[in-house]
Design a protein around this motif. Structure first.
Motif, short mmCIF file in Angstrom:
data_model
loop_
_atom_site.label_atom_id
_atom_site.label_comp_id
_atom_site.label_asym_id
_atom_site.label_seq_id
_atom_site.Cartn_x
_atom_site.Cartn_y
_atom_site.Cartn_z
N LYS A 55 26.58 75.70 -29.58
CA LYS A 55 25.80 75.19 -30.71
C LYS A 55 25.58 76.25 -31.80
CE LYS A 55 23.36 71.72 -27.95
NZ LYS A 55 22.05 71.14 -27.58
N ASN A 56 26.23 77.39 -31.67
CA ASN A 56 26.07 78.44 -32.70
C ASN A 56 27.12 78.28 -33.79
OD1 ASN A 56 28.02 79.16 -30.74
ND2 ASN A 56 27.93 81.31 -31.39
N TYR A 57 27.05 77.13 -34.46
CA TYR A 57 28.01 76.84 -35.52
C TYR A 57 27.28 76.36 -36.78
CZ TYR A 57 27.33 71.91 -34.24
OH TYR A 57 26.78 70.68 -33.98
N VAL A 78 32.45 75.15 -39.00
CA VAL A 78 33.08 73.90 -38.59
C VAL A 78 33.12 72.94 -39.76
CG1 VAL A 78 33.00 71.95 -36.98
CG2 VAL A 78 32.25 74.20 -36.22
N TYR A 79 34.29 72.29 -39.98
CA TYR A 79 34.47 71.43 -41.15
C TYR A 79 34.70 69.96 -40.81
CZ TYR A 79 35.03 75.92 -43.48
OH TYR A 79 34.82 77.19 -43.95
N LYS A 80 34.81 69.63 -39.53
CA LYS A 80 35.02 68.24 -39.12
C LYS A 80 33.99 67.85 -38.08
CE LYS A 80 40.01 68.08 -40.00
NZ LYS A 80 41.35 67.79 -39.40
N ALA A 81 33.45 66.65 -38.22
CA ALA A 81 32.43 66.18 -37.28
C ALA A 81 32.99 66.12 -35.85
CB ALA A 81 31.92 64.81 -37.71
N VAL A 122 30.96 86.06 -38.11
CA VAL A 122 31.20 84.68 -38.48
C VAL A 122 32.71 84.46 -38.58
CG1 VAL A 122 30.79 82.85 -40.17
CG2 VAL A 122 29.08 84.62 -39.80
N VAL A 123 33.26 83.44 -37.92
CA VAL A 123 34.70 83.23 -37.96
C VAL A 123 35.03 81.77 -38.20
CG1 VAL A 123 35.14 85.13 -36.35
CG2 VAL A 123 34.94 82.80 -35.46
N GLU A 124 36.22 81.54 -38.77
CA GLU A 124 36.85 80.24 -38.80
C GLU A 124 37.97 80.31 -37.76
OE1 GLU A 124 37.51 78.37 -42.76
OE2 GLU A 124 37.04 80.38 -43.48
N ALA A 125 37.99 79.39 -36.80
CA ALA A 125 38.96 79.51 -35.72
C ALA A 125 39.43 78.14 -35.27
CB ALA A 125 38.32 80.24 -34.53
N ASP A 126 40.56 78.14 -34.58
CA ASP A 126 41.06 76.91 -34.00
C ASP A 126 40.07 76.42 -32.96
OD1 ASP A 126 42.78 75.64 -31.57
OD2 ASP A 126 43.70 75.17 -33.52
N ILE A 127 39.79 75.12 -32.97
CA ILE A 127 38.75 74.57 -32.09
C ILE A 127 39.09 74.78 -30.62
CG2 ILE A 127 39.69 72.23 -31.93
CD1 ILE A 127 36.00 73.21 -32.46
N ASN A 128 40.37 74.82 -30.27
CA ASN A 128 40.76 75.02 -28.88
C ASN A 128 40.44 76.43 -28.41
OD1 ASN A 128 41.84 72.40 -28.54
ND2 ASN A 128 43.73 73.02 -29.56
N ASP A 129 40.58 77.42 -29.30
CA ASP A 129 40.23 78.80 -28.94
C ASP A 129 38.73 78.92 -28.69
OD1 ASP A 129 42.85 79.59 -29.21
OD2 ASP A 129 42.62 80.22 -31.30
N VAL A 130 37.97 78.16 -29.46
CA VAL A 130 36.51 78.22 -29.32
C VAL A 130 36.07 77.56 -28.02
CG1 VAL A 130 34.30 77.57 -30.33
CG2 VAL A 130 36.22 78.22 -31.81
N THR A 131 36.53 76.34 -27.77
CA THR A 131 36.10 75.62 -26.58
C THR A 131 36.60 76.25 -25.29
OG1 THR A 131 37.99 74.11 -26.85
CG2 THR A 131 35.88 73.41 -27.77
N SER A 132 37.69 77.00 -25.35
CA SER A 132 38.19 77.71 -24.17
C SER A 132 37.51 79.07 -24.01
CB SER A 132 39.70 77.92 -24.26
OG SER A 132 40.04 78.72 -25.38
N GLN A 133 36.56 79.35 -24.94
CA GLN A 133 35.74 80.56 -24.92
C GLN A 133 36.56 81.84 -25.04
OE1 GLN A 133 33.17 80.19 -21.47
NE2 GLN A 133 31.91 78.64 -22.48
N GLN A 134 37.68 81.75 -25.77
CA GLN A 134 38.47 82.95 -26.04
C GLN A 134 37.85 83.79 -27.15
OE1 GLN A 134 42.71 82.28 -26.54
NE2 GLN A 134 42.63 80.43 -25.27
#
Length: 288
Positions: free
Chosen positions: A36-38, A21-24, A1-13
Protein backbone atom coordinates in the motif's frame (compact mmCIF):
# COMPACT_ATOMS: atom_id res chain seq x y z
CA UNK A 1 10.33 6.69 -5.31
CA UNK A 2 10.24 4.51 -8.44
CA UNK A 3 8.15 3.78 -11.51
CA UNK A 4 8.38 0.03 -12.11
CA UNK A 5 6.79 -2.89 -13.86
CA UNK A 6 3.90 -4.13 -11.74
CA UNK A 7 5.21 -7.72 -11.86
CA UNK A 8 8.55 -6.67 -10.34
CA UNK A 9 6.67 -4.95 -7.54
CA UNK A 10 4.25 -7.76 -6.71
CA UNK A 11 7.08 -10.32 -6.78
CA UNK A 12 8.84 -8.07 -4.22
CA UNK A 13 11.97 -7.69 -6.34
CA UNK A 14 11.87 -3.99 -5.49
CA UNK A 15 11.52 -2.36 -2.09
CA UNK A 16 11.53 1.46 -2.38
CA UNK A 17 9.76 3.81 -0.02
CA UNK A 18 6.98 4.51 -2.53
CA UNK A 19 5.72 3.38 -5.95
CA UNK A 20 4.00 5.50 -8.58
CA UNK A 21 0.92 3.81 -10.07
CA UNK A 22 -1.05 5.02 -13.11
CA UNK A 23 -3.72 2.34 -13.59
CA UNK A 24 -6.46 1.31 -11.18
CA UNK A 25 -5.98 -2.37 -12.09
CA UNK A 26 -2.28 -2.16 -11.15
CA UNK A 27 -3.18 -0.59 -7.82
CA UNK A 28 -5.59 -3.46 -7.14
CA UNK A 29 -2.77 -5.93 -7.88
CA UNK A 30 -0.62 -4.18 -5.27
CA UNK A 31 -3.44 -4.18 -2.72
CA UNK A 32 -4.00 -7.91 -3.24
CA UNK A 33 -0.31 -8.46 -2.41
CA UNK A 34 -0.57 -6.36 0.74
CA UNK A 35 1.38 -3.45 -0.78
CA UNK A 36 0.00 0.00 0.00
CA UNK A 37 3.01 2.33 -0.18
CA UNK A 38 2.05 3.74 -3.55
CA UNK A 39 0.86 7.04 -5.01
CA UNK A 40 -2.01 6.60 -7.45
CA UNK A 41 -2.27 8.98 -10.42
CA UNK A 42 -5.79 9.00 -11.91
CA UNK A 43 -5.15 8.86 -15.65
CA UNK A 44 -7.88 6.75 -17.25
CA UNK A 45 -10.38 9.48 -18.11
CA UNK A 46 -12.37 7.49 -20.67
CA UNK A 47 -13.45 4.81 -18.18
CA UNK A 48 -15.60 6.91 -15.88
CA UNK A 49 -18.87 5.45 -17.18
CA UNK A 50 -17.66 1.95 -16.29
CA UNK A 51 -18.97 1.10 -12.81
CA UNK A 52 -16.33 -1.60 -12.36
CA UNK A 53 -13.55 0.89 -13.07
CA UNK A 54 -15.01 3.43 -10.63
CA UNK A 55 -15.09 0.80 -7.87
CA UNK A 56 -11.48 -0.17 -8.60
CA UNK A 57 -10.50 3.48 -8.70
CA UNK A 58 -12.14 4.13 -5.34
CA UNK A 59 -10.37 1.14 -3.80
CA UNK A 60 -7.07 2.29 -5.29
CA UNK A 61 -7.52 5.76 -3.77
CA UNK A 62 -8.50 4.51 -0.32
CA UNK A 63 -5.47 2.22 -0.02
CA UNK A 64 -2.90 4.65 -1.42
CA UNK A 65 -0.50 6.86 0.50
CA UNK A 66 -2.40 9.53 -1.39
CA UNK A 67 -3.79 9.90 -4.91
CA UNK A 68 -3.37 12.65 -7.49
CA UNK A 69 -6.17 13.92 -9.73
CA UNK A 70 -5.95 16.65 -12.37
CA UNK A 71 -9.33 18.28 -11.86
CA UNK A 72 -11.66 19.24 -9.02
CA UNK A 73 -14.42 17.45 -10.94
CA UNK A 74 -13.10 14.17 -9.52
CA UNK A 75 -14.49 15.34 -6.17
CA UNK A 76 -17.92 15.15 -7.82
CA UNK A 77 -17.24 11.57 -8.90
CA UNK A 78 -16.07 10.55 -5.41
CA UNK A 79 -18.20 12.41 -2.88
CA UNK A 80 -17.37 10.40 0.25
CA UNK A 81 -15.19 12.34 2.67
CA UNK A 82 -12.87 9.39 3.33
CA UNK A 83 -12.09 9.21 -0.40
CA UNK A 84 -11.73 12.96 -0.87
CA UNK A 85 -9.27 13.18 2.03
CA UNK A 86 -6.92 10.97 0.00
CA UNK A 87 -7.06 13.15 -3.12
CA UNK A 88 -4.51 15.79 -4.07
CA UNK A 89 -5.63 17.93 -7.00
CA UNK A 90 -2.75 19.07 -9.18
CA UNK A 91 -2.70 20.23 -12.78
CA UNK A 92 -1.01 18.04 -15.34
CA UNK A 93 2.78 18.31 -15.25
CA UNK A 94 4.58 18.61 -18.57
CA UNK A 95 8.12 18.99 -19.87
CA UNK A 96 8.70 22.66 -20.53
CA UNK A 97 9.83 23.33 -24.10
CA UNK A 98 12.02 26.45 -24.15
CA UNK A 99 11.43 27.00 -27.88
CA UNK A 100 7.73 27.56 -27.19
CA UNK A 101 8.59 30.28 -24.69
CA UNK A 102 10.47 32.16 -27.42
CA UNK A 103 7.32 32.87 -29.47
CA UNK A 104 6.87 36.64 -29.77
CA UNK A 105 3.34 38.06 -29.52
CA UNK A 106 2.83 41.71 -30.33
CA UNK A 107 -0.32 43.79 -30.40
CA UNK A 108 -3.33 42.19 -32.08
CA UNK A 109 -6.46 43.55 -33.70
CA UNK A 110 -9.74 41.86 -32.71
CA UNK A 111 -10.53 41.44 -36.40
CA UNK A 112 -7.33 39.40 -36.90
CA UNK A 113 -7.63 36.95 -34.00
CA UNK A 114 -7.16 33.28 -34.88
CA UNK A 115 -8.80 30.87 -32.42
CA UNK A 116 -7.55 27.40 -31.52
CA UNK A 117 -9.56 24.47 -30.15
CA UNK A 118 -7.47 21.47 -29.21
CA UNK A 119 -8.14 18.10 -27.65
CA UNK A 120 -9.75 14.78 -28.46
CA UNK A 121 -13.46 14.98 -29.10
CA UNK A 122 -15.65 11.89 -28.85
CA UNK A 123 -14.80 9.28 -31.48
CA UNK A 124 -18.51 8.45 -31.80
CA UNK A 125 -19.35 11.97 -32.97
CA UNK A 126 -20.73 13.27 -29.66
CA UNK A 127 -19.61 16.88 -29.24
CA UNK A 128 -18.14 16.63 -25.71
CA UNK A 129 -15.75 19.53 -26.35
CA UNK A 130 -18.42 21.83 -27.81
CA UNK A 131 -16.60 22.30 -31.11
CA UNK A 132 -19.89 23.30 -32.75
CA UNK A 133 -20.43 26.20 -30.35
CA UNK A 134 -16.81 27.30 -30.80
CA UNK A 135 -17.25 27.28 -34.57
CA UNK A 136 -20.46 29.30 -34.34
CA UNK A 137 -18.77 31.86 -32.09
CA UNK A 138 -15.86 32.33 -34.51
CA UNK A 139 -18.32 32.56 -37.40
CA UNK A 140 -20.32 35.24 -35.59
CA UNK A 141 -17.31 37.58 -35.86
CA UNK A 142 -16.05 36.26 -39.18
CA UNK A 143 -12.88 34.99 -37.50
CA UNK A 144 -10.77 31.94 -38.36
CA UNK A 145 -10.67 28.96 -36.04
CA UNK A 146 -8.61 25.77 -36.12
CA UNK A 147 -9.72 22.48 -34.57
CA UNK A 148 -6.57 20.56 -33.67
CA UNK A 149 -7.88 17.15 -32.68
CA UNK A 150 -6.26 13.82 -31.79
CA UNK A 151 -7.57 11.59 -34.57
CA UNK A 152 -10.25 12.17 -37.21
CA UNK A 153 -12.99 9.84 -35.93
CA UNK A 154 -15.09 12.64 -34.43
CA UNK A 155 -15.25 14.56 -37.71
CA UNK A 156 -16.05 11.38 -39.63
CA UNK A 157 -18.98 10.55 -37.34
CA UNK A 158 -20.59 13.93 -36.70
CA UNK A 159 -23.37 15.26 -38.93
CA UNK A 160 -22.42 18.88 -38.20
CA UNK A 161 -21.11 20.72 -41.25
CA UNK A 162 -18.18 22.78 -39.99
CA UNK A 163 -17.17 24.38 -43.27
CA UNK A 164 -20.68 25.36 -44.33
CA UNK A 165 -21.19 27.03 -40.94
CA UNK A 166 -17.89 28.89 -41.01
CA UNK A 167 -15.87 29.39 -44.20
CA UNK A 168 -12.86 30.33 -42.03
CA UNK A 169 -12.86 26.99 -40.25
CA UNK A 170 -9.82 24.69 -40.44
CA UNK A 171 -9.55 21.08 -39.24
CA UNK A 172 -6.26 19.36 -38.35
CA UNK A 173 -6.69 15.79 -37.13
CA UNK A 174 -3.87 13.75 -38.68
CA UNK A 175 -0.77 15.73 -37.72
CA UNK A 176 0.01 15.15 -34.00
CA UNK A 177 3.33 16.98 -34.39
CA UNK A 178 1.37 20.25 -34.60
CA UNK A 179 0.56 20.05 -30.89
CA UNK A 180 4.15 21.11 -30.15
CA UNK A 181 4.98 23.02 -33.33
CA UNK A 182 6.24 26.51 -32.60
CA UNK A 183 5.42 27.61 -36.15
CA UNK A 184 1.83 26.33 -35.96
CA UNK A 185 1.07 27.61 -32.46
CA UNK A 186 2.53 31.05 -33.19
CA UNK A 187 -0.10 31.53 -35.91
CA UNK A 188 -2.92 31.24 -33.35
CA UNK A 189 -3.82 33.76 -30.68
CA UNK A 190 -6.48 32.52 -28.26
CA UNK A 191 -7.47 29.05 -27.01
CA UNK A 192 -11.22 28.41 -27.06
CA UNK A 193 -12.02 25.66 -24.52
CA UNK A 194 -15.75 25.04 -24.17
CA UNK A 195 -15.76 21.44 -22.91
CA UNK A 196 -18.89 20.25 -21.13
CA UNK A 197 -17.04 18.37 -18.38
CA UNK A 198 -13.53 18.36 -16.97
CA UNK A 199 -11.83 15.26 -15.60
CA UNK A 200 -8.57 15.59 -17.50
CA UNK A 201 -7.70 19.13 -16.46
CA UNK A 202 -5.08 20.83 -18.63
CA UNK A 203 -3.05 18.40 -20.74
CA UNK A 204 0.37 18.83 -22.33
CA UNK A 205 -0.87 20.27 -25.69
CA UNK A 206 -2.97 22.84 -23.81
CA UNK A 207 -0.02 23.92 -21.66
CA UNK A 208 2.30 23.96 -24.69
CA UNK A 209 -0.04 26.47 -26.33
CA UNK A 210 -0.18 28.61 -23.19
CA UNK A 211 3.63 28.53 -22.96
CA UNK A 212 3.71 30.46 -26.24
CA UNK A 213 1.76 33.25 -24.54
CA UNK A 214 -1.65 32.12 -25.78
CA UNK A 215 -4.42 33.01 -23.29
CA UNK A 216 -7.54 30.88 -23.04
CA UNK A 217 -11.29 31.41 -22.87
CA UNK A 218 -12.63 28.44 -20.95
CA UNK A 219 -15.67 26.95 -19.25
CA UNK A 220 -13.37 25.28 -16.68
CA UNK A 221 -11.42 28.41 -15.69
CA UNK A 222 -12.88 28.58 -12.18
CA UNK A 223 -11.11 25.37 -11.18
CA UNK A 224 -7.75 27.16 -11.29
CA UNK A 225 -7.08 29.61 -8.47
CA UNK A 226 -4.19 31.27 -10.29
CA UNK A 227 -6.03 31.69 -13.61
CA UNK A 228 -6.46 35.49 -13.52
CA UNK A 229 -5.26 37.06 -16.74
CA UNK A 230 -4.31 33.69 -18.25
CA UNK A 231 -7.61 31.79 -18.49
CA UNK A 232 -10.86 33.76 -18.78
CA UNK A 233 -14.04 32.10 -17.58
CA UNK A 234 -17.11 31.80 -19.79
CA UNK A 235 -20.34 29.84 -19.87
CA UNK A 236 -21.55 27.82 -22.85
CA UNK A 237 -23.42 30.63 -24.60
CA UNK A 238 -22.37 33.22 -27.18
CA UNK A 239 -22.94 36.24 -24.93
CA UNK A 240 -20.68 34.90 -22.18
CA UNK A 241 -17.94 33.88 -24.62
CA UNK A 242 -18.11 37.32 -26.24
CA UNK A 243 -17.69 39.02 -22.86
CA UNK A 244 -14.62 36.89 -22.08
CA UNK A 245 -13.20 37.62 -25.54
CA UNK A 246 -13.51 41.36 -24.93
CA UNK A 247 -11.57 41.03 -21.66
CA UNK A 248 -8.77 39.11 -23.39
CA UNK A 249 -8.39 41.86 -25.99
CA UNK A 250 -8.53 44.65 -23.40
CA UNK A 251 -5.77 43.01 -21.34
CA UNK A 252 -3.78 41.51 -24.20
CA UNK A 253 -0.18 42.26 -23.20
CA UNK A 254 -0.71 41.17 -19.60
CA UNK A 255 -2.60 38.05 -20.72
CA UNK A 256 0.31 36.96 -22.91
CA UNK A 257 2.71 37.35 -19.97
CA UNK A 258 0.46 35.62 -17.45
CA UNK A 259 -0.30 32.73 -19.81
CA UNK A 260 3.39 31.91 -20.04
CA UNK A 261 3.77 32.12 -16.26
CA UNK A 262 0.73 29.88 -15.75
CA UNK A 263 2.30 27.20 -17.97
CA UNK A 264 5.75 27.46 -16.37
CA UNK A 265 4.31 26.75 -12.92
CA UNK A 266 2.93 23.47 -14.25
CA UNK A 267 6.12 21.92 -15.57
CA UNK A 268 7.03 18.51 -14.14
CA UNK A 269 9.83 19.89 -11.97
CA UNK A 270 7.43 22.12 -10.03
CA UNK A 271 4.76 19.40 -9.75
CA UNK A 272 7.30 16.82 -8.54
CA UNK A 273 8.59 19.16 -5.84
CA UNK A 274 5.11 19.27 -4.33
CA UNK A 275 4.60 15.50 -4.52
CA UNK A 276 8.05 14.70 -3.11
CA UNK A 277 7.36 17.11 -0.24
CA UNK A 278 4.19 15.17 0.60
CA UNK A 279 6.07 11.86 0.47
CA UNK A 280 8.78 13.15 2.80
CA UNK A 281 6.15 14.20 5.31
CA UNK A 282 4.47 10.78 5.15
CA UNK A 283 7.78 8.94 5.57
CA UNK A 284 8.86 11.15 8.46
CA UNK A 285 5.49 10.70 10.17
CA UNK A 286 5.85 6.90 9.97
CA UNK A 287 9.33 6.97 11.48
CA UNK A 288 8.29 9.02 14.53
Amino acid sequence: VVEADINDVTSQQLDPDFFLVYKAADAISLINCGIKNYVFFINEFNNTEDDHYILNCKEAILNSAFSVCRSLDWFLVFREEKVQRKLLCRSWGYTLNSSLMSVSRGKVKPSEINFLCLGQNSKSGEDDLNYELANEFASKFGLPITFLNFGCEYFANTSYQFFSKNKNCRIECSSPNLFESTEFLSKHDVILDLRSHNLEGLNTPYLNAMATGMPAISTIAKTFGDRDGAIYHCNTNLASITSAFQKVIQNWDNSVKLSREFAIKRNWFEICKIIINFLHKIKNAKST
